[in-house]
Design an enzyme around this catalytic site. Structure first.
Site, PDB file in Angstrom:
ATOM      1  N   SER A 140    -154.619  -1.412  57.697  1.00 30.66           N
ATOM      2  CA  SER A 140    -153.588  -0.289  56.962  1.00 30.66           C
ATOM      3  C   SER A 140    -153.054  -1.905  55.961  1.00 30.66           C
ATOM      4  O   SER A 140    -153.038  -2.111  55.522  1.00 30.66           O
ATOM      5  CB  SER A 140    -152.440  -0.715  58.396  1.00 30.66           C
ATOM      6  OG  SER A 140    -151.152  -0.120  58.063  1.00 30.66           O
ATOM      7  N   TYR A 153    -146.569  -5.570  63.918  1.00 30.80           N
ATOM      8  CA  TYR A 153    -147.698  -5.343  62.957  1.00 30.80           C
ATOM      9  C   TYR A 153    -147.851  -6.190  62.426  1.00 30.80           C
ATOM     10  O   TYR A 153    -149.025  -5.482  61.484  1.00 30.80           O
ATOM     11  CB  TYR A 153    -147.242  -3.543  62.635  1.00 30.80           C
ATOM     12  CG  TYR A 153    -147.837  -2.753  62.324  1.00 30.80           C
ATOM     13  CD1 TYR A 153    -149.495  -2.895  63.574  1.00 30.80           C
ATOM     14  CD2 TYR A 153    -148.271  -1.994  61.170  1.00 30.80           C
ATOM     15  CE1 TYR A 153    -150.358  -1.750  63.342  1.00 30.80           C
ATOM     16  CE2 TYR A 153    -149.288  -0.800  61.609  1.00 30.80           C
ATOM     17  CZ  TYR A 153    -150.289  -1.210  61.965  1.00 30.80           C
ATOM     18  OH  TYR A 153    -151.750   0.057  61.741  1.00 30.80           O
TER      19      TYR A 153
END
Length: 255
Positions: A140, A153
């Site tokens: 990501s 995250y």
């Protein structure tokens, strides 16, 4: 393909296949003629996907050693693999560090990092033996830059990226190419909804006013292209964002 690439280089295992980018990747590869083992925890969704695409379904939790070992046996019994695509992952919570919840962080580290590790470690012997193996990890843009409320995250995706980079160095001598696909804003069925514990309003705000965010199918196109190239071509890192997202910190919203 180059003349040195085996014709059998079309056997993939795809994790996170019950939804989002994982599901779209299974559909893309099957449309391109690949043999695909679709892996996720939700057997019912996998069964539907298998019926619609002809993929082989295997229900497993990639963080559980017993499940991964059973998957390795299943794949070996169904023709082996040339390509491992680690899509399983996700985010939970958007708390700042002062309010960080251990359970959220534990889940993110387990599924994004340990799941990738366990799957890759388990299949490396078969990929080495094949001689032209590929591992593609979906990370990501959260792995490229930290942001407020994203520390958990960020930490998981930074770590997954580090695993990917180390793997590329370690396995080049075994002719294993290691690809990292790094998506920015992707509007999928469940990602934001899961992050905000099912809060539909909070999930909708992630994409509010953004013209043409990426879809799961868009990312699957990139994944399919990367693994479909002749084996001697390695796309080390592919960052893919919508035009409206010029950088992690610059997202154009209209209205």
């Amino acid at each position: 393909m180059s003349e040195n690439t085996p014709k059998s280089f079309q056997h993939a295992v795809v994790t996170g296949a019950s939804t989002g980018i994982g599901e779209a990747t299974v559909r893309k590869l099957r449309a391109d003629g690949w043999t695909v083992v679709a892996v996720a925890r939700r057997a019912d969704r996998l069964a539907k996907l298998a019926e619609e695409t002809g993929a082989l379904a295997f229900a497993a939790d990639v963080t559980k050693d017993d499940d991964v070992e059973a998957l390795v046996r299943f794949v070996a019994e169904h023709g082996g693999l040339d390509t491992l695509i680690n899509v399983a992952g996700g985010a939970r919570g958007a708390d700042r560090i002062v309010d960080a919840k251990d359970d959220d962080w534990d889940w993110m580290l387990q599924v994004n990092v340990m799941g990738t590790l366990k799957m890759t470690r388990a299949f490396l012997p078969a990929l080495r033996a094949h001689g032209h193996g590929t591992v593609l990890n979906l990370t990501s843009t959260a792995a490229l830059a930290a942001y407020e409320g994203g520390a958990g995250y960020n930490a998981a995706k930074f770590a997954q990226r580090a695993v990917t980079n180390a793997l590329r160095l370690e396995e080049a001598e075994n002719n294993i190419r290691v690809i990292e696909v790094v998506p920015g804003l992707v509007q999928t069925e469940e990602f934001a909804l899961n992050r905000f514990s099912g809060d539909q309003a909070a999930a909708a705000k992630v994409y509010e006013g953004v013209e043409n965010p990426l879809t799961a199918g868009d990312v699957a196109e990139v994944v399919g292209y990367a693994v479909g190239l002749p084996h001697h071509i390695n796309l080390d890192e592919v960052v893919v964002r919508p035009v409206a997202q010029a950088a992690n910190h610059k997202l154009i919203r209209k209205g």
